[in-house]
Design an enzyme around this catalytic site. Structure first.
Site, PDB file in Angstrom:
ATOM      1  N   LYS A   1       0.847  -1.196   0.000  1.00  0.00           N
ATOM      2  CA  LYS A   1       0.000   0.000   0.000  1.00  0.00           C
ATOM      3  C   LYS A   1       0.878   1.240   0.000  1.00  0.00           C
ATOM      4  O   LYS A   1       2.042   1.219   0.406  1.00  0.00           O
ATOM      5  CB  LYS A   1      -0.938   0.024   1.209  1.00  0.00           C
ATOM      6  CG  LYS A   1      -0.265   0.119   2.586  1.00  0.00           C
ATOM      7  CD  LYS A   1       0.123   1.542   3.024  1.00  0.00           C
ATOM      8  CE  LYS A   1       0.841   1.533   4.356  1.00  0.00           C
ATOM      9  NZ  LYS A   1       1.472   2.855   4.655  1.00  0.00           N
TER      10      LYS A   1
ATOM     11  N   ASP B   1      -2.486  -1.417  10.677  1.00  0.00           N
ATOM     12  CA  ASP B   1      -2.617  -1.340   9.218  1.00  0.00           C
ATOM     13  C   ASP B   1      -3.307  -2.557   8.609  1.00  0.00           C
ATOM     14  O   ASP B   1      -3.679  -2.538   7.438  1.00  0.00           O
ATOM     15  CB  ASP B   1      -1.233  -1.208   8.562  1.00  0.00           C
ATOM     16  CG  ASP B   1      -0.722   0.213   8.553  1.00  0.00           C
ATOM     17  OD1 ASP B   1      -1.518   1.128   8.836  1.00  0.00           O
ATOM     18  OD2 ASP B   1       0.473   0.404   8.272  1.00  0.00           O
TER      19      ASP B   1
END
Length: 291
Positions: free
Chosen positions: A10, A136
């Site tokens: 990401k 996350d």
């Protein structure tokens, strides 16, 4: 049963820390998107009650220190699973890079284990469970593009960003995320316009997305590591339309509309930086295969 599943990296299109909470975490607003730089996990169900990790990379633990191991152990304890698993991890995402490689691997493991152990959990349940391991991971469970709030575990889905090119460059240094957050002075930094970023994504406005990028952690990491700033400056000099550090760093990414310009940025970073990648936003195609 065997399953193969991808674990995409990401990037943070914007990262804002609003204040420090009583639990020691920062209240954050982060707009993140997955990219087509990905690890690959192969999971095999075992009759024996054990967790076996085989990481195809150096310096990555294969025991309880690994988030994948923690994810498997959590599911086993939560749902009284008596089966075991062997997980082979083919690493492509740089380690300690601000790209959520470890978190994405853990998310992929949760999704794969849900299948091979036949737990029947929803994606929402997997995301909720993941918050016990790391902040996350919930985003990585969902993937795509999303707003993450709270300490990063509250996810609001957004449309995928329009097609563009992304050039990543990671210098040969490591940064400590806890240290970066500890030294962050939220009252003395320029905060990104998260609302504008979300609006631009919703209408598919690439120029608006480029203009709205921002990361408050740059105020600490770039000060401590001038080479990170030099990478960012070099990207802009070679034609990037936006350049930003991802997470707490040290990886910097450039956003570019045109392939030819992206190739120029990519070539301009090769030799200047040890690890350079040219990728696209993530596509869900061929995410998993089951045998």
């Amino acid at each position: 049963m065997k399953i193969s599943i991808t674990a995409p990296a990401k990037i943070n299109l914007s990262l804002d820390a609003l204040y420090k909470r009583e639990d020691g975490y920062h209240e954050v607003e982060m707009v993140m998107t997955t990219i087509d730089l990905a690890d690959r996990l192969s999971l095999e169900r075992l009759d024996e009650d054990k967790i076996v990790l085989d990481v195809k990379a150096h310096f990555i633990p294969e025991d309880r220190r690994n988030l994948i191991y923690q994810a498997a152990l959590l599911l086993k304890k939560r749902f009284n699973v008596k089966m075991g698993v062997r997980i082979i991890i083919d690493k492509h995402i740089p380690v300690s890079a601000g790209l959520a490689g470890g978190s994405s691997d853990a998310a992929a493991a949760l999704k794969g284990l849900n299948i091979i152990w036949e737990l029947g959990l929803s994606i929402e349940e997997l995301a909720e469970i993941s918050s016990e391991i790391g902040s996350d991971i919930a985003f990585c469970v969902y993937g795509g593009t999303a707003l993450a709030t709270g300490r990063g575990e509250k996810i609001t889905a957004l449309p995928n960003i329009p097609g563009c090119w992304i050039v990543l460059a990671k210098p040969s240094i490591s940064v400590s995320t806890p240290t970066i957050y500890k030294e962050l002075q939220v009252e003395n930094v320029e905060h990104p316009n998260t609302k504008k970023m979300i609006e631009s994504i919703k209408i598919g406005d690439l120029d608006g997305i480029f203009a709205s990028t921002g990361n408050v952690l740059e105020s600490v990491t770039l000060e401590k590591n001038p080479q990170v700033k030099r990478i960012k400056d070099r990207m802009m000099a070679f034609g990037a339309e936006a350049a930003l550090m991802s997470g707490s760093g040290p990886t910097v990414f450039a956003l570019i509309k045109q392939y030819s310009r992206a190739k120029r940025v990519y070539n301009g970073l090769r030799g200047f930086c040890e690890e350079v990648y040219m990728v696209r936003p993530w596509s869900e195609s061929e995410n998993e295969t089951i045998n």
